[in-house]
Design an enzyme around this catalytic site. Structure first.
Site, PDB file in Angstrom:
ATOM      1  N   ASP A  46       0.842  -1.200   0.000  1.00  0.00           N
ATOM      2  CA  ASP A  46       0.000   0.000   0.000  1.00  0.00           C
ATOM      3  C   ASP A  46       0.873   1.243   0.000  1.00  0.00           C
ATOM      4  OD1 ASP A  46      -2.882   1.137   0.601  1.00  0.00           O
ATOM      5  OD2 ASP A  46      -1.480   2.249   1.869  1.00  0.00           O
ATOM      6  N   TYR A  51       3.166   9.695  -0.523  1.00  0.00           N
ATOM      7  CA  TYR A  51       4.252   9.113   0.282  1.00  0.00           C
ATOM      8  C   TYR A  51       5.625   9.341  -0.357  1.00  0.00           C
ATOM      9  CZ  TYR A  51       0.319   6.498   2.374  1.00  0.00           C
ATOM     10  OH  TYR A  51      -0.873   6.136   2.949  1.00  0.00           O
ATOM     11  N   LYS A  76      -2.697   5.867  -4.527  1.00  0.00           N
ATOM     12  CA  LYS A  76      -3.826   6.765  -4.251  1.00  0.00           C
ATOM     13  C   LYS A  76      -3.605   8.124  -4.898  1.00  0.00           C
ATOM     14  CE  LYS A  76      -3.717   4.676   0.371  1.00  0.00           C
ATOM     15  NZ  LYS A  76      -2.305   4.556   0.751  1.00  0.00           N
ATOM     16  N   HIS A 109      -7.582   9.451  -2.040  1.00  0.00           N
ATOM     17  CA  HIS A 109      -6.940   9.423  -0.723  1.00  0.00           C
ATOM     18  C   HIS A 109      -7.812  10.041   0.380  1.00  0.00           C
ATOM     19  CE1 HIS A 109      -2.562   9.183   0.925  1.00  0.00           C
ATOM     20  NE2 HIS A 109      -3.423   8.986   1.895  1.00  0.00           N
ATOM     21  N   LEU A 191      -2.209  -0.812  13.762  1.00  0.00           N
ATOM     22  CA  LEU A 191      -1.556  -1.027  15.062  1.00  0.00           C
ATOM     23  C   LEU A 191      -1.622   0.235  15.924  1.00  0.00           C
ATOM     24  CD1 LEU A 191       1.641  -2.868  13.749  1.00  0.00           C
ATOM     25  CD2 LEU A 191      -0.441  -3.905  14.697  1.00  0.00           C
ATOM     26  N   ILE A 230      -2.981  -3.331   6.765  1.00  0.00           N
ATOM     27  CA  ILE A 230      -1.726  -2.996   6.069  1.00  0.00           C
ATOM     28  C   ILE A 230      -0.721  -2.425   7.066  1.00  0.00           C
ATOM     29  CG2 ILE A 230      -2.514  -2.722   3.681  1.00  0.00           C
ATOM     30  CD1 ILE A 230      -3.130   0.243   4.363  1.00  0.00           C
ATOM     31  N   LYS A 232       2.570  -1.216   8.882  1.00  0.00           N
ATOM     32  CA  LYS A 232       3.837  -0.691   8.364  1.00  0.00           C
ATOM     33  C   LYS A 232       4.946  -0.976   9.372  1.00  0.00           C
ATOM     34  CE  LYS A 232       7.019   2.782   8.825  1.00  0.00           C
ATOM     35  NZ  LYS A 232       7.701   3.212  10.071  1.00  0.00           N
ATOM     36  N   SER A 233       6.106  -1.368   8.884  1.00  0.00           N
ATOM     37  CA  SER A 233       7.300  -1.409   9.719  1.00  0.00           C
ATOM     38  C   SER A 233       8.525  -1.341   8.818  1.00  0.00           C
ATOM     39  CB  SER A 233       7.349  -2.687  10.563  1.00  0.00           C
ATOM     40  OG  SER A 233       8.560  -2.705  11.291  1.00  0.00           O
ATOM     41  N   VAL A 234       9.578  -0.706   9.324  1.00  0.00           N
ATOM     42  CA  VAL A 234      10.854  -0.766   8.606  1.00  0.00           C
ATOM     43  C   VAL A 234      11.826  -1.692   9.342  1.00  0.00           C
ATOM     44  CG1 VAL A 234      10.655   1.489   7.490  1.00  0.00           C
ATOM     45  CG2 VAL A 234      11.639   1.350   9.790  1.00  0.00           C
ATOM     46  N   ARG A 238       9.987  -7.129  12.876  1.00  0.00           N
ATOM     47  CA  ARG A 238       8.557  -6.777  13.007  1.00  0.00           C
ATOM     48  C   ARG A 238       7.801  -7.065  11.719  1.00  0.00           C
ATOM     49  NH1 ARG A 238       9.058  -0.829  15.808  1.00  0.00           N
ATOM     50  NH2 ARG A 238       9.375  -1.503  17.962  1.00  0.00           N
ATOM     51  N   ASN A 242       4.580  -9.437  11.929  1.00  0.00           N
ATOM     52  CA  ASN A 242       3.239  -8.957  11.594  1.00  0.00           C
ATOM     53  C   ASN A 242       2.513  -9.836  10.574  1.00  0.00           C
ATOM     54  OD1 ASN A 242       3.704  -6.863  13.348  1.00  0.00           O
ATOM     55  ND2 ASN A 242       4.113  -5.332  11.765  1.00  0.00           N
TER      56      ASN A 242
HETATM   57  P1  NDP Z   1       0.694   1.248  11.887  1.00  0.00           P
HETATM   58  O1  NDP Z   1      -0.511   1.123  12.766  1.00  0.00           O
HETATM   59  O2  NDP Z   1       0.919   0.234  10.836  1.00  0.00           O
HETATM   60  O3  NDP Z   1       1.963   1.348  12.848  1.00  0.00           O
HETATM   61  C1  NDP Z   1       3.253   1.578  12.347  1.00  0.00           C
HETATM   62  C2  NDP Z   1       4.166   1.879  13.533  1.00  0.00           C
HETATM   63  O4  NDP Z   1       4.162   0.768  14.429  1.00  0.00           O
HETATM   64  C3  NDP Z   1       5.599   2.128  13.130  1.00  0.00           C
HETATM   65  O5  NDP Z   1       6.109   3.126  14.009  1.00  0.00           O
HETATM   66  C4  NDP Z   1       6.281   0.781  13.391  1.00  0.00           C
HETATM   67  O6  NDP Z   1       7.645   0.980  13.769  1.00  0.00           O
HETATM   68  C5  NDP Z   1       5.475   0.249  14.566  1.00  0.00           C
HETATM   69  N1  NDP Z   1       5.348  -1.227  14.511  1.00  0.00           N
HETATM   70  C6  NDP Z   1       5.062  -1.989  13.424  1.00  0.00           C
HETATM   71  N2  NDP Z   1       5.010  -3.281  13.754  1.00  0.00           N
HETATM   72  C7  NDP Z   1       5.272  -3.351  15.073  1.00  0.00           C
HETATM   73  C8  NDP Z   1       5.370  -4.437  15.977  1.00  0.00           C
HETATM   74  N3  NDP Z   1       5.190  -5.691  15.578  1.00  0.00           N
HETATM   75  N4  NDP Z   1       5.664  -4.140  17.284  1.00  0.00           N
HETATM   76  C9  NDP Z   1       5.847  -2.867  17.699  1.00  0.00           C
HETATM   77  N5  NDP Z   1       5.755  -1.803  16.882  1.00  0.00           N
HETATM   78  C10 NDP Z   1       5.473  -2.043  15.572  1.00  0.00           C
HETATM   79  O7  NDP Z   1       0.663   2.744  11.291  1.00  0.00           O
HETATM   80  P2  NDP Z   1       0.643   3.458   9.879  1.00  0.00           P
HETATM   81  O8  NDP Z   1       0.096   4.802  10.179  1.00  0.00           O
HETATM   82  O9  NDP Z   1       1.931   3.358   9.175  1.00  0.00           O
HETATM   83  O10 NDP Z   1      -0.477   2.678   9.031  1.00  0.00           O
HETATM   84  C11 NDP Z   1      -0.186   1.579   8.196  1.00  0.00           C
HETATM   85  C12 NDP Z   1      -0.358   1.947   6.739  1.00  0.00           C
HETATM   86  O11 NDP Z   1      -1.660   2.443   6.481  1.00  0.00           O
HETATM   87  C13 NDP Z   1       0.553   3.100   6.269  1.00  0.00           C
HETATM   88  O12 NDP Z   1       1.905   2.723   6.132  1.00  0.00           O
HETATM   89  C14 NDP Z   1      -0.138   3.467   4.976  1.00  0.00           C
HETATM   90  O13 NDP Z   1       0.166   2.518   3.964  1.00  0.00           O
HETATM   91  C15 NDP Z   1      -1.606   3.364   5.397  1.00  0.00           C
HETATM   92  N6  NDP Z   1      -2.152   4.674   5.827  1.00  0.00           N
HETATM   93  C16 NDP Z   1      -3.126   5.246   5.054  1.00  0.00           C
HETATM   94  C17 NDP Z   1      -3.686   6.466   5.374  1.00  0.00           C
HETATM   95  C18 NDP Z   1      -4.741   7.036   4.517  1.00  0.00           C
HETATM   96  O14 NDP Z   1      -5.105   8.197   4.713  1.00  0.00           O
HETATM   97  N7  NDP Z   1      -5.281   6.298   3.575  1.00  0.00           N
HETATM   98  C19 NDP Z   1      -3.239   7.227   6.564  1.00  0.00           C
HETATM   99  C20 NDP Z   1      -2.246   6.516   7.355  1.00  0.00           C
HETATM  100  C21 NDP Z   1      -1.749   5.288   6.987  1.00  0.00           C
HETATM  101  P3  NDP Z   1       8.921   0.648  12.823  1.00  0.00           P
HETATM  102  O15 NDP Z   1       8.552   0.993  11.402  1.00  0.00           O
HETATM  103  O16 NDP Z   1       9.973   1.540  13.391  1.00  0.00           O
HETATM  104  O17 NDP Z   1       9.223  -0.806  13.005  1.00  0.00           O
END
Ligand code: NDP
Length: 275
Positions: A46, A51, A76, A109, A191, A230, A232-234, A238, A242
């Site tokens: 996604d 982005y 989007k 979006h 998350l 969906i 996200k993690s880098v 994790r 996930n």
């Molecule tokens: P998430 O709820 O997916 O959380 C991501 C955060 O949680 C990051 O800081 C990540 O850290 C941390 N994390 C991930 N996995 C774990 C784990 N197993 N344990 C502990 N911490 C964890 O948030 P997002 O806001 O990124 O949402 C996910 C996706 O949704 C986005 O990437 C995007 O694609 C989409 N999105 C869409 C929007 C829209 O308007 N349509 C708005 C916002 C998001 P780290 O990366 O450091 O590991």
């Protein structure tokens, strides 16, 4: 490797129920992150024009050597490209950056209701779908009133509405409208952006009971509700954690405890006013 189940969208297209989000991943890091996700078994990615990482994402898709039909790519149209002609141009640019001939899902979006352009933008998405350049089209951050207005004048009912959704913002009313209209619910920030939700004592207690992590329990809650997620993690560990959520199930009592966390907490902007 985990096998991710698919949901059938309202036009018959199959969408993996769990994918990989890349918001806030810089373009030069997106290639590695997406490559790690593909290696871990994710097939749905996604991204969004906003982005700024469609190129980095596209590079990882190309380098993976995976057949195109095994991938599910979402992008989007951003707020500045609402309107029929602007949305068509924005789509061409996204496709070129991704290096693809088609996307699997193209979303509006944000509705930006004060701009009153989303119905024109939708006509562009209908055209893109008719031309076979998006296998499915949908929306994001649409509230019930926006969905009803769109559907009333549309040829195509959105396949998906991607909205903020997690145990603290369960979106019950919106999910009921989706069920009525035949729209799949996709959860962004599933998350809770890795913040308070993952440290919540209720989540921690359930995670302990199952010998799982807080994130895995929250993802199971989504999957059992029928949401597309969906996360996200880098962080490679994790990313793998996930997707490792298809070999356990939460009983109804756990789902009820998680449902009780819903206090309307919104981490992102209000869709009625944003944009
Ligand atoms: P998430 O709820 O997916 O959380 C991501 C955060 O949680 C990051 O800081 C990540 O850290 C941390 N994390 C991930 N996995 C774990 C784990 N197993 N344990 C502990 N911490 C964890 O948030 P997002 O806001 O990124 O949402 C996910 C996706 O949704 C986005 O990437 C995007 O694609 C989409 N999105 C869409 C929007 C829209 O308007 N349509 C708005 C916002 C998001 P780290 O990366 O450091 O590991």
């Amino acid at each position: 490797m985990s096998k991710v189940p698919a949901l059938t969208l309202n036009n018959g297209v199959q969408m993996p129920q769990l994918g990989f989000g890349v918001w806030q991943v810089p373009d030069d890091e997106a290639t590695d992150a997406v490559a790690t996700a593909l290696d871990a078994g994710y097939r749905s990615i996604d991204t969004a024009a906003l982005y700024g990482n469609e190129e980095g994402t596209g590079r990882a898709l190309a380098a993976s050597g995976l057949p195109r039909e095994e991938l599910f790519v979402t992008t989007k149209v951003w707020n500045t490209d609402h309107g029929y002609d602007a949305a068509l141009r924005a789509f061409d640019l996204s496709l070129a950056k991704l290096g693809l001939e088609y996307v699997d899902l193209y979303l509006i979006h944000w509705p930006q209701p004060q701009r009153d352009a989303y119905t024109d933008t939708w006509r562009a998405l209908e055209r893109i779908a008719a031309d076979g350049r998006a296998r499915a089209i949908g929306v994001s951050n649409f509230q019930p009133a926006h969905l009803r207005r769109l559907v009333a004048g549309a040829d195509v009912v959105p396949a998906v509405n991607q909205v903020e959704l997690h145990p603290q913002l369960a979106q019950s009313e919106l999910r009921a409208v989706h069920a009525e209209l035949g729209i799949a619910t996709e959860a962004w920030s599933p998350l809770g952006q890795g913040k308070g939700l993952l440290a919540d004592p209720v989540v921690a207690k359930i995670a302990d009971r199952h010998g799982r992590t807080a994130a895995q329990v929250v993802l199971r809650w989504h999957l059992q509700l029928g949401n597309v997620v969906i996360p996200k993690s880098v962080t490679p560990s994790r990313i793998r954690e996930n997707i490792d959520v298809f070999d356990f199930e939460l009983p109804a009592a756990d789902l009820a405890e998680l449902a009780a966390l819903d206090d309307g907490t919104r981490l992102g902007p209000d869709p009625d006013t944003f944009g």
